[in-house]
Design a protein around this motif. Structure first.
Motif, PDB file in Angstrom:
ATOM      1  N   ARG A  58       0.846  -1.205   0.000  1.00 63.29           N
ATOM      2  CA  ARG A  58       0.000   0.000   0.000  1.00 63.29           C
ATOM      3  C   ARG A  58       0.878   1.250   0.000  1.00 63.29           C
ATOM      4  N   ALA A  59       2.048   1.119  -0.651  1.00 63.83           N
ATOM      5  CA  ALA A  59       2.970   2.244  -0.774  1.00 63.83           C
ATOM      6  C   ALA A  59       2.481   3.185  -1.864  1.00 63.83           C
ATOM      7  N   ARG A  60       2.805   4.424  -1.706  1.00 67.81           N
ATOM      8  CA  ARG A  60       2.632   5.382  -2.795  1.00 67.81           C
ATOM      9  C   ARG A  60       4.026   5.627  -3.347  1.00 67.81           C
ATOM     10  N   PHE A  61       4.088   5.987  -4.613  1.00 67.38           N
ATOM     11  CA  PHE A  61       5.396   6.228  -5.189  1.00 67.38           C
ATOM     12  C   PHE A  61       5.330   7.309  -6.245  1.00 67.38           C
ATOM     13  N   PHE A  62       6.488   7.902  -6.492  1.00 68.44           N
ATOM     14  CA  PHE A  62       6.643   8.866  -7.570  1.00 68.44           C
ATOM     15  C   PHE A  62       8.060   8.743  -8.080  1.00 68.44           C
ATOM     16  N   GLY A  63       8.281   9.271  -9.265  1.00 65.87           N
ATOM     17  CA  GLY A  63       9.622   9.191  -9.798  1.00 65.87           C
ATOM     18  C   GLY A  63       9.744   9.827 -11.155  1.00 65.87           C
ATOM     19  N   PHE A  64      10.941   9.795 -11.673  1.00 64.65           N
ATOM     20  CA  PHE A  64      11.258  10.382 -12.961  1.00 64.65           C
ATOM     21  C   PHE A  64      10.827   9.448 -14.073  1.00 64.65           C
ATOM     22  N   ALA A  65      10.391  10.027 -15.178  1.00 60.03           N
ATOM     23  CA  ALA A  65       9.889   9.220 -16.286  1.00 60.03           C
ATOM     24  C   ALA A  65      10.171   9.926 -17.607  1.00 60.03           C
ATOM     25  N   ARG A  66      10.139   9.149 -18.667  1.00 66.87           N
ATOM     26  CA  ARG A  66      10.258   9.677 -20.030  1.00 66.87           C
ATOM     27  C   ARG A  66       8.912   9.481 -20.686  1.00 66.87           C
ATOM     28  N   ALA A  67       8.350  10.511 -21.224  1.00 65.98           N
ATOM     29  CA  ALA A  67       6.993  10.464 -21.790  1.00 65.98           C
ATOM     30  C   ALA A  67       7.001   9.760 -23.146  1.00 65.98           C
ATOM     31  N   THR A  68       7.152   8.445 -23.101  1.00 65.11           N
ATOM     32  CA  THR A  68       7.202   7.635 -24.315  1.00 65.11           C
ATOM     33  C   THR A  68       5.919   6.837 -24.470  1.00 65.11           C
ATOM     34  N   GLY A  69       5.771   6.216 -25.624  1.00 62.86           N
ATOM     35  CA  GLY A  69       4.585   5.434 -25.922  1.00 62.86           C
ATOM     36  C   GLY A  69       4.363   4.258 -24.987  1.00 62.86           C
ATOM     37  N   GLU A  70       5.399   3.813 -24.276  1.00 63.09           N
ATOM     38  CA  GLU A  70       5.224   2.714 -23.311  1.00 63.09           C
ATOM     39  C   GLU A  70       4.103   3.027 -22.317  1.00 63.09           C
ATOM     40  N   HIS A 104      18.994  13.813 -28.465  1.00 61.75           N
ATOM     41  CA  HIS A 104      18.760  12.380 -28.236  1.00 61.75           C
ATOM     42  C   HIS A 104      17.844  12.103 -27.051  1.00 61.75           C
ATOM     43  N   LYS A 105      16.782  12.893 -26.916  1.00 63.44           N
ATOM     44  CA  LYS A 105      15.877  12.711 -25.791  1.00 63.44           C
ATOM     45  C   LYS A 105      15.019  11.454 -25.923  1.00 63.44           C
ATOM     46  N   GLY A 106      14.803  10.987 -27.147  1.00 62.99           N
ATOM     47  CA  GLY A 106      14.005   9.777 -27.319  1.00 62.99           C
ATOM     48  C   GLY A 106      12.524   9.984 -27.071  1.00 62.99           C
ATOM     49  N   THR A 107      12.089  11.239 -27.151  1.00 63.92           N
ATOM     50  CA  THR A 107      10.671  11.546 -26.941  1.00 63.92           C
ATOM     51  C   THR A 107      10.154  12.386 -28.096  1.00 63.92           C
ATOM     52  N   ASP A 108       8.845  12.517 -28.128  1.00 66.96           N
ATOM     53  CA  ASP A 108       8.157  13.259 -29.190  1.00 66.96           C
ATOM     54  C   ASP A 108       7.082  14.124 -28.526  1.00 66.96           C
ATOM     55  N   PRO A 109       6.930  15.386 -28.918  1.00 63.45           N
ATOM     56  CA  PRO A 109       5.951  16.252 -28.266  1.00 63.45           C
ATOM     57  C   PRO A 109       4.512  15.721 -28.329  1.00 63.45           C
ATOM     58  N   ASP A 110       4.110  15.153 -29.455  1.00 61.96           N
ATOM     59  CA  ASP A 110       2.732  14.650 -29.555  1.00 61.96           C
ATOM     60  C   ASP A 110       2.495  13.493 -28.594  1.00 61.96           C
ATOM     61  N   THR A 111       3.454  12.592 -28.511  1.00 60.60           N
ATOM     62  CA  THR A 111       3.335  11.475 -27.570  1.00 60.60           C
ATOM     63  C   THR A 111       3.330  12.001 -26.145  1.00 60.60           C
ATOM     64  N   ALA A 112       4.218  12.940 -25.847  1.00 55.33           N
ATOM     65  CA  ALA A 112       4.284  13.507 -24.492  1.00 55.33           C
ATOM     66  C   ALA A 112       2.946  14.124 -24.095  1.00 55.33           C
ATOM     67  N   LYS A 113       2.326  14.849 -25.005  1.00 55.35           N
ATOM     68  CA  LYS A 113       1.024  15.460 -24.693  1.00 55.35           C
ATOM     69  C   LYS A 113      -0.013  14.397 -24.353  1.00 55.35           C
ATOM     70  N   LYS A 114      -0.046  13.316 -25.126  1.00 47.83           N
ATOM     71  CA  LYS A 114      -1.002  12.225 -24.862  1.00 47.83           C
ATOM     72  C   LYS A 114      -0.717  11.561 -23.525  1.00 47.83           C
ATOM     73  N   VAL A 115       0.553  11.304 -23.250  1.00 46.20           N
ATOM     74  CA  VAL A 115       0.931  10.634 -22.007  1.00 46.20           C
ATOM     75  C   VAL A 115       0.501  11.477 -20.807  1.00 46.20           C
ATOM     76  N   LEU A 116       0.793  12.774 -20.819  1.00 48.79           N
ATOM     77  CA  LEU A 116       0.411  13.633 -19.698  1.00 48.79           C
ATOM     78  C   LEU A 116      -1.098  13.707 -19.522  1.00 48.79           C
ATOM     79  N   ARG A 117      -1.814  13.811 -20.621  1.00 50.15           N
ATOM     80  CA  ARG A 117      -3.278  13.863 -20.558  1.00 50.15           C
ATOM     81  C   ARG A 117      -3.824  12.580 -19.938  1.00 50.15           C
ATOM     82  N   GLU A 118      -3.316  11.439 -20.393  1.00 49.42           N
ATOM     83  CA  GLU A 118      -3.786  10.149 -19.886  1.00 49.42           C
ATOM     84  C   GLU A 118      -3.392   9.937 -18.428  1.00 49.42           C
ATOM     85  N   ALA A 119      -2.170  10.301 -18.067  1.00 54.36           N
ATOM     86  CA  ALA A 119      -1.734  10.152 -16.680  1.00 54.36           C
ATOM     87  C   ALA A 119      -2.577  11.032 -15.759  1.00 54.36           C
TER      88      ALA A 119
END
Length: 169
Positions: A58-70, A104-119
């Motif tokens: 029942r832990a809560r967690f947070f951390g760094f992430a890359r806004a990728t399609g995964e 070489h960030k390995g991310t895309d603005p359109d994917t990032a927008k979707k990921v943030l919206r969904e999260a």
């Protein structure tokens, strides 16, 4: 990981801890702990292996992430939220495809927008890092970043806008 050209960890040796080590750590933490996975601790493809341990604790967690399609895989963000993910700290850096490609960030603005919206739609708070002033950044690049932020503004809970600089030798 270790791809971004301005990452301070880029030249350091990198290895994953075995998942059983992470599960044992989570199991040993006091129940209902808040766990912070720091930079490069656990990339998206390794999270499923520890989610059950987080749920049991029942832990809560947070951390760094890359806004990728995964993060957009069916059920992935739902599983994170159900396992106690309270916030993800996204190193978006820029809304400019050219800047992201060049560094070489390995991310895309359109994917990032979707990921943030969904999260955000699942109750996961979004902490966004932006980095202005990268070498070669143009006014158009900055405008693309500002346009992206206007589009995702309601999905951003925290915003860290930094200026890139290197000391003169």
């Amino acid at each position: 990981w270790n791809r971004c050209l301005f990452c301070p960890d880029r030249a350091r040796p990198f290895r994953y801890l075995p998942e059983d080590t992470l599960r044992d750590f989570i199991a040993s933490a006091p129940r209902e702990s808040m766990i912070h996975f720091v930079d490069s601790t656990i990339p998206a493809h390794r999270l499923p292996g520890v989610l059950e341990a987080l749920r049991r604790n029942r832990a809560r967690f947070f951390g760094f992430a890359r806004a990728t399609g995964e993060y957009l895989a069916p059920g992935f963000l739902d599983a994170l939220a159900a396992s106690g993910c309270s916030m993800l700290q996204w190193g978006l850096e820029s809304g400019s495809r050219e800047i992201l490609r060049r560094f070489h960030k390995g991310t895309d603005p359109d994917t990032a927008k979707k990921v943030l919206r969904e999260a955000g739609g699942r109750g996961i708070r979004n902490y966004v890092y932006l980095l202005f002033g990268l070498p070669g950044e143009t006014g158009d690049d900055r405008e693309e970043t500002l346009r992206m932020i206007r589009e995702i503004g309601r999905d951003v809970d925290f915003l860290n806008a930094s200026v890139f600089n290197l000391p003169l030798e």
